[in-house]
Scaffold this motif. Sequence first.
Motif: not given
Length: 414
Positions: A164-181, A191-199
């Motif tokens: 899933q790309n979203e969980l209870q309103g959380v943008n999961l690609p963005l969350k993964v990107a933030e963790i790696y950052s 790559p995760y920021y790129t996915d997050a920006l699509k949404k």
Amino acid sequence: MERMMPFIRVMENGDIEKLGVMLDAFLLEGDPDEQYELADMLTEYGFVQEALKLLEHLNFIFPEEDQLKIDQAQLYLELNKEDDALEMLSNIEKKSESYPQALLTLADYYQMIGLYEVAEHKINEAIAILPKEPLLQYAKGELLFETGRYLEAARLMEELLASQNELQGVNLPLKVAEIYSAGAAYEEAIPYYTDALKKEAAPEVQFQAAYAFFQARQYETAAKHLNHLLEIDPDFFSGYMLLAETYAMLEKNEEALEAITNGIARDEFEKEYYLFAGKISLKLGRVKEAESFLQQAIALDPEYMDAIYILSSLFSQEEMDEELIELYEALKQEQFEWSSMYPLLAEAYERLEMYEKAYEFYKLAYTEHKEDVAFLEKYLYFLLEEGKREEAKEIISKLQKLQPENSEWFDMME
């Protein structure tokens, strides 16, 4: 929902007294489902005490409903009634369907007070009961993230992202990107920021992505994101500095200066903008512009040491001796005196042939620059010119210790 509208109007008006009267009536005549809905709404609006009153009533009517206990315990935690919350949660039996949620509530509490090992134990216990529950995996990922276990957190969030790309309103690609950052793994974050920006192309996300590209030395892409960010939100002030730094890394100094001056136009009280503008102006050989920017930085903060150092060095290098002395006197009036300026002031007074003042500042500088060979050499020749041979001997002895391979100092002593 229609029954809730009078309550919403009263809550929006902030009329607590009227709200209390309406709640008392609603406790007697309201449907339990509506009462539960209203408790949730009251919590959202910040009327926690009033919501708790409803939940206590519902718990009295339905003592077997564990979900009500959890909801009430969560409100107790918001009101800092930890003992009441823990007692209520402890009354939920392991065989209850709500037990994993009770464990998760306990984990949130222990995480909040910094008992991370206990929190992780509670989450793991819940996961053992519901191993495929996404909310539990997400909660553990957040805990790992908070405790700096970035790689483990990212891997756990990536497992969630696979389904899933979203969980209870959380943008999961963005969350993964933030963790790696957060773990400085910017290449992995991109790559995760790129996915997050699509949404979600919100300014903050654009900035985070641009910063990741900057840290990964992908400056052209960082500049592209930052320019787009500032087009959609010209008041996103942090973007100007990062854009200017990006252009500087690309050695596009004209563009860097333009970016930072645009930032100054938006926020004229940000001292770091003026400092950066001063540095870039120096790179471009625009001494007067650099001086002006640096003076403005110091005007905003008379103790801004970075700006003071660069401006002092500029004055010294350009032999703008009177300006250097004027800067020092202005700082002194602000009750700020910085010993790093003393060597520069000594040379300035020497060039102005004000030898007594030069001697005064050489002596002041010597206290903190006894290991600085370049300073000691200048001080030595000044002392010799002034005929202060005994003091000169002390400096030569110091130079002999610092540079025993340099025969000049031994010849001079002889």
